[in-house]
Design a protein around this motif. Structure first.
Motif, short mmCIF file in Angstrom:
data_model
loop_
_atom_site.label_atom_id
_atom_site.label_comp_id
_atom_site.label_asym_id
_atom_site.label_seq_id
_atom_site.Cartn_x
_atom_site.Cartn_y
_atom_site.Cartn_z
N SER A 6 0.81 -1.22 0.00
CA SER A 6 0.00 0.00 0.00
C SER A 6 0.85 1.27 0.00
N ARG A 7 2.15 1.10 0.26
CA ARG A 7 3.01 2.30 0.29
C ARG A 7 3.45 2.76 -1.10
N TYR A 8 3.29 1.86 -2.08
CA TYR A 8 3.84 2.16 -3.41
C TYR A 8 2.76 2.12 -4.49
N GLU A 9 3.11 2.63 -5.67
CA GLU A 9 2.15 2.60 -6.78
C GLU A 9 1.99 1.21 -7.38
N GLN A 30 5.12 -4.55 -7.34
CA GLN A 30 6.52 -4.91 -7.55
C GLN A 30 7.46 -4.10 -6.65
N SER A 31 7.04 -2.87 -6.34
CA SER A 31 7.88 -2.01 -5.52
C SER A 31 8.09 -2.54 -4.11
N LEU A 91 9.06 -5.37 -3.53
CA LEU A 91 9.97 -6.52 -3.64
C LEU A 91 11.13 -6.48 -2.64
N LEU A 92 11.85 -5.35 -2.58
CA LEU A 92 12.99 -5.33 -1.66
C LEU A 92 12.57 -5.56 -0.21
N PRO A 93 11.55 -4.83 0.27
CA PRO A 93 11.13 -5.10 1.65
C PRO A 93 10.67 -6.54 1.88
N TRP A 105 13.67 -8.74 2.15
CA TRP A 105 14.27 -8.56 3.47
C TRP A 105 13.54 -9.40 4.52
N HIS A 114 12.44 -12.18 -12.89
CA HIS A 114 12.69 -10.80 -12.47
C HIS A 114 13.29 -10.79 -11.06
N GLY A 157 16.82 -11.91 -10.91
CA GLY A 157 17.67 -10.81 -11.37
C GLY A 157 17.94 -9.81 -10.26
N VAL A 158 16.93 -9.53 -9.48
CA VAL A 158 17.08 -8.55 -8.40
C VAL A 158 17.93 -9.13 -7.27
N TYR A 160 21.83 -7.38 -5.78
CA TYR A 160 22.13 -6.73 -4.50
C TYR A 160 22.98 -7.64 -3.61
#
Ligand SMILES: Cc1cc2nc3c(=O)[nH]c(=O)nc-3n(C[C@H](O)[C@H](O)[C@H](O)COP(=O)(O)O)c2cc1C
Ligand code: FES
Lengths: 164, 436
Positions: A15-18, A21-22, A24-26, A29, A56, A59-60, A64
């Protein structure tokens, strides 16, 4: 699979992002904090929950450096050998710990206890030499003696440390 | 010495102490008495320039954002802080987090932004937790969230944790990282103010840049513009490391002489030794010789005049015993490791630089390698999507140019052939003049 509580947290993150997929990093983690590394199975799980492709995410994860692509020891010692640390004995610290534990860079001791890794600057240059443990705690102003103490401490209090 | 960010007030990180000492009054003043444009005007008047490395005028950057509400707009606060030798933003999270938060709120008000993301490097676990706690405090007090201070202005601030990639400090890579992608920099134009996060208008500012904003609103842009050097006003958080007696973060006015920072604030070089080389602003900035250190002032214009830059104001001091070849290998290794791999000159060139430097260190170098290193650097510089290429090239090129003999010392003497002679301009090893 993720449990109810985790699914709720993932919804909150989304809900924090548009786009979902956004998150993904959190979410990666979250997985790594729980399991210590990111397995192919976990990637498949995350792909499903965020509705993005396995490829995808692979790849991410491989981009990192902090995401572990294989299991590490219980205690992952990340020793900085960048410029400011090197100027204050960071490389000697790495060599010492490496010899003491009998392992090279990115290797794990046979008992699965320690992994060591030479890492780049951790933003702690004024308190060099330093190391980080399990992507979390910083141990600054290190010395050979302090490294001995720290390793002893982990050996004796491993369970307490992992509970944190 | 004026202190704008690291004030000597005990427990200043606590919200009550911050409030008791004028905290969040700038927000109140802006929301109740100023229009968004007036806030931007004040920042323009202050002449504040970005503290993330490029020194771009902050007020001007804010004016690039389109007005109106037809598209969502975003602010990304850059706390990636991964340039070796830089550790100042971490100090702000720890010592004065609320002033940074207030700065974010003012920026959001000025640009009509409803969501800000604070991108913090993954290793800063401790500081991420600290900031999260401080954000929650501010939410509870009604400074963040819906209908802030009853004015109808609403905005949210979220932390986005990185995962170990220096390149994500580059603004367009940072946005890709927030979008859940590999941190590949984007080709510009389009610029973020037109086409940023998810294709929407976005501004990216460094943590220290934003932490300056509340005091600019409290005291006026003119006040700020008179601190330090007029062309690069304010204070800088100098992070000093390496061979000094008291390494640490020092907030000092721009234009403070470098030698004064080293000798007075940092207690001089350890062991009373001589200085060999100083990097003035994080490992990518061209290094300075002892002579340059003795006279240069620490602001961007003064450093530009001698071919370097202020960068992140991370000062790394090296004494006379330092092996510069080994140090340059560390630096070259860093950029080799951190290159995202998109652009051939950077991806391949950084590896060449590293391998050649290692060869020299192992005593297997050839005298013409020094010019070849400079040549490879110059072929990376300016030929890449983002400035990581430049960051990799500058230290190699300038350390060799300024400290050539340090490298020559490690190169074994060899007969110089006419072919080699044409390639090199330093022929220390030739015993006899070379006949063509
Ligand atoms: C490779 C690379 C790494 C960067 N890393 C950072 C960083 O860690 N923090 C930062 O604030 N800016 C960093 N920058 C600069 C940003 O792209 C951007 O200019 C800056 O965040 C803008 O903020 P400012 O205008 O407030 O300085 C980096 C740039 C490059 C090319
Ligand atoms: S060089 Fe080791 S923390 Fe910066």
């Amino acid at each position: 699979m993720f449990n109810q509580e985790e699914l709720k947290e993932i919804e909150n993150l989304k809900s924090r992002y548009e786009t979902s997929q956004s998150a993904l990093l959190p979410v990666l983690w979250m997985v790594q904090e729980k399991e210590g590394w990111i397995s192919n199975d976990s990637i498949a799980k995350v792909a499903k929950v965020l509705d993005i492709s396995y490829e995808h995410i692979l790849g991410v994860v491989t981009f990192y450096t902090m995401f572990n692509k294989k299991k590490t020891g219980k205690i992952h010692l990340q020793i900085c050998t960048n410029v400011s640390c090197t100027l204050r004995g960071g490389y000697e610290l790495f060599k010492y710990i490496s010899e003491k534990l009998g392992i090279n860079n990115k290797e794990t001791t046979e008992d699965g206890m320690f992994t060591i890794e030479e890492v780049e600057c951790l933003g702690s240059c004024a308190t060099a030499p330093m190391l980080q443990v399990n992507n979390k705690d910083y141990y600054e102003n290190m010395s050979i003696e302090k490294a001995d103490e720290l390793i002893e401490h982990f050996k004796n209090h491993i369970n307490e440390h992992l509970k944190q | 010495m004026t202190k704008i960010i690291l004030k000597d007030i005990p427990d200043f990180d606590k919200i009550e102490v911050y409030e008791d000492n004028g905290g969040y009054t700038a927000l109140r003043k802006a929301l109740l008495e100023m229009t968004p444009d007036e806030v931007t005007e004040e920042v323009k008047r202050s002449n504040l320039r970005g503290r993330g490395g490029a020194c771009f005028p902050t007020g001007l950057k804010w004016t690039f954002m389109p007005k109106g509400k037809d598209k969502p707009k975003y602010l990304c606060c850059n706390g990636d802080e991964s340039e070796p030798g830089s550790f100042k933003d971490r100090e702000i999270f720890e010592k004065n987090p609320h002033q940074f938060i207030e700065g974010v709120l003012l920026a959001n008000y000025a640009m009509g932004i409803k969501t800000a993301y604070v991108y913090i490097r993954g290793e800063y676990y401790k500081w991420i937790n600290i900031l999260e706690e401080k954000l929650q405090e501010a939410y509870k007090k009604g400074y963040i969230g819906n209908n802030i201070l009853g004015t109808g202005f609403s905005t949210d601030i979220y932390i986005h944790r990185g995962a170990g990639a220096y390149i994500c400090g580059e603004e367009s890579a940072l946005m890709n990282s927030i979008e859940g992608k590999r941190g590949y920099p984007r080709v510009k134009p389009p610029f973020p103010a037109q086409n940023g996060l998810w294709g929407n208008p976005t501004t990216i500012n460094n943590i220290e840049t934003l932490a300056n904003i509340p005091e600019i609103i409290n005291n006026g842009g003119e006040w700020f513009s008179k601190i330090g050097e007029p062309k690069h006003p304010g204070t800088l958080l100098f992070g000093v490391s390496g061979h000094v007696n008291k390494p640490g973060v020092y907030e000092l006015e721009t234009g403070t002489p470098l030698i004064k920072i080293i000798n007075e604030y940092c207690g001089g070089v350890t062991g009373g030794k001589d200085i060999k080389m100083v990097i003035p602003g994080g490992s990518s900035m061209p290094p300075l010789t002892k002579e340059e250190v003795m006279s240069v002032k620490m602001d961007n214009e003064s450093l530009k005049a001698i071919g370097s830059s202020i960068g992140t104001a991370g000062v790394i001091v090296m004494n006379e015993d330092t092996d510069l070849v080994k140090i340059l290998i560390k630096i070259a290794h860093f950029y080799y490791h951190e290159s995202c791999g998109q652009c051939t000159p950077c991806r391949e060139g950084t590896g060449w630089l590293l391998r050649m430097l290692k060869r020299i260190d192992e005593g297997k170098g050839r005298i013409e390698d020094l010019d070849l290193l400079i040549n490879v650097s110059e072929n990376i510089e300016g030929n890449t999507v983002c400035a990581l290429g430049d960051a990799a090239a500058w230290p190699v090129k300038w350390t060799i140019r300024k400290f050539r003999s340090e490298f020559e010392k490690k190169i074994p003497a060899s007969p110089v052939t006419p072919e080699v002679k044409n390639k090199v301009h330093s022929l220390r090893h030739s015993e006899e003049p070379v006949k063509n």
